[in-house]
Design an enzyme around this catalytic site. Sequence first.
Site, PDB file in Angstrom:
ATOM      1  N   GLU A  99       0.821  -1.216   0.000  1.00  0.00           N
ATOM      2  CA  GLU A  99       0.000   0.000   0.000  1.00  0.00           C
ATOM      3  C   GLU A  99       0.858   1.271   0.000  1.00  0.00           C
ATOM      4  OE1 GLU A  99      -3.968  -1.813   2.190  1.00  0.00           O
ATOM      5  OE2 GLU A  99      -2.638  -0.547   3.364  1.00  0.00           O
ATOM      6  N   GLU A 150      -6.506  -7.664  -1.238  1.00  0.00           N
ATOM      7  CA  GLU A 150      -7.118  -7.776   0.090  1.00  0.00           C
ATOM      8  C   GLU A 150      -8.607  -7.489  -0.071  1.00  0.00           C
ATOM      9  OE1 GLU A 150      -5.317  -5.347   3.093  1.00  0.00           O
ATOM     10  OE2 GLU A 150      -3.274  -5.981   2.611  1.00  0.00           O
TER      11      GLU A 150
END
Length: 652
Positions: free
Chosen positions: A150, A325
Amino acid sequence: MVATSNNVLALGVCDYPEHVPASEWKNHAEQQKTLGLQYVRLAEFSWAKIEPSDGIYDWQWLDDAIATYVAQGLKIVMCTPTATPPAWLIQKYPEILAVDAQGQTMKFGSRRHYDHASDIYRQECKRITTLMAQRYGQHADVIGWQTDNELGHEGTAVSYGGASAERFPKWLETRYETLEALNEAWGCAFWSQDYSQWQQICPPNLTAVRQPNPSQALDYQRFCSDMIEEFQQVQIDVLRALSPNRFLTHNFVIFAQEFDLYKVAKNLDFVAWDSYPIGMLEFFATWESEQTKSEFARTGHPDLVSFNHDLYRGIKGGKDFWIMEQQCGHANWAQYNPLPAKGAVQLWTAQAWAHGASSVTYFRWRASHMAQEIMHSGLLQQDGRADRGYQEVKDFDTSQFVLEKVNARVALLHDYNSLWAYNLQPHNKDLNYWHQFMMFYSALRELGVDVDIIHPEQLADKEYALVVAPALTVVTPEIASYLTQCAKNCPIIFGPRTAFRNDSGRVADKGQFQLIEDLVGIKLANFDSLRPTLSQSVEQTETSTEFSAKLWCESYELTGANATHTYLNGPMAGVAAVTNKGNVSVIGALSGSLIKSILKAALGEVGIETFTLPKGMRLSRRGDITLVLNFNLHDVEWEGTTYPGVSFSTLN
């Protein structure tokens, strides 16, 4: 390079074997295989576990974990652990820590606590990535790699000190070559901001009294984006050399705006992103009511989820993406974290496929017993019992989700320079780039239309029936050329603030539309930033239909276009609000009903069918399959069929 079985949607899970006793690994792997999962993502935050102290390594636990999964026929997605530099590394090189906007150096104890511009940290990342790639890069069951984690998320894209502060003037010198050019580009004559030496230029934080120079802030955002691109490329180069024939990807985030994704994703094989539909509701910020957030509190809003799917499919020119995710229960990081409705996990999985996902990875396998994510759910509860999402994944039949192309005929143009420039000076506290963009996106989705979200440069790669540019604030000569060429064969609809700024963030000498005035046939007359209590009435000339605009209104002087809508009240009464010249229209008033009306008419003119969908229902097409997705908690009847709440169905 994408892990799929029989060309259908693949499922996987994020697992953290280092969080549980090794005695439980075999049982977990057996359950994962029984559940129908194909792969496991590993090691993204494991640097300190792999290298507990400087130069001392422990690979055995990871070797054993991999062997356990592989014994059950599972494949491995390996991650570089560079999002979490360990304590000993920070102690050795404290200068790699980032500096926040208040000038305070970040401390150890969380994640992404590093400056992307730091050569020291880049070398350490290269070292650990090299060691991992040498050990696992050609392992038969390692199918691919995720770089870092991320990137730039949670405000970590920008550091205002250290290596970034040192490198910024050098970056500017490369970009502008002379201080005279920089002073002109930034408008430094304003408030006596001229620079006489490169070393005088600092990051744009802690400026006295008011905001920093917006052109300086825009360039700093570009600089930080470039530093992230360079940072990731160090790892890509290592992995390409030592782990050939494995895919490389990165897990981007919701409404990522910290860097230019088109550049950062350029050398990846495909992109992935982390989908948390319920937490996503907070990205509505001020533009949606609490009532709407409550209605979708247990399913997430369909357009917020699908927007990100379409964005990430478009980043690589329509290539399939991964969900790295996928929320499968309650999250822990949003302001509010309701338990998802029954059926939501299957609904989100089907929606991801319909928008171009080739794989969905659930986060996480077993809920954590410790630390920051102790409140976050998994497919298993903390005591090992199956949680709600487990059964939904077990019952999800992937065989019907074949990996065909998403063939959208409508494109929305998106550009990070426009996003940054818009948000630096929104001129209305309730308005930002995403808000304006989503008004156009949601209108299309409410009409049942599939869209590609692309950069203007990608117009050269595919022909569309309709192109919409909701908030293309920064227009360069290159972008103007793409738009001009596109308009020869395809209708284009522009939103407010189009072409208001040039590449440096300044308004062009001849004002808004300078580079595309021949295309649009208008000049800006004025703009009006409306308080929440103010509105402007807009009338369609031919039908006298009225619309109410809020937040932002622009009026136009006609230099070749026709006015299709005019303002009825306020200081711009009688002046053009919407214009048309040939294939090109400009909408100057922010009104959801007005935007939807114009888009519906334009879609009809190019032969694209539209629908009147109930609230919370959406259509999505992939290949020959059309899904009807119901994000409402209740059953909905539409065109003679009843669709159960929180479900997806194939449209006959």
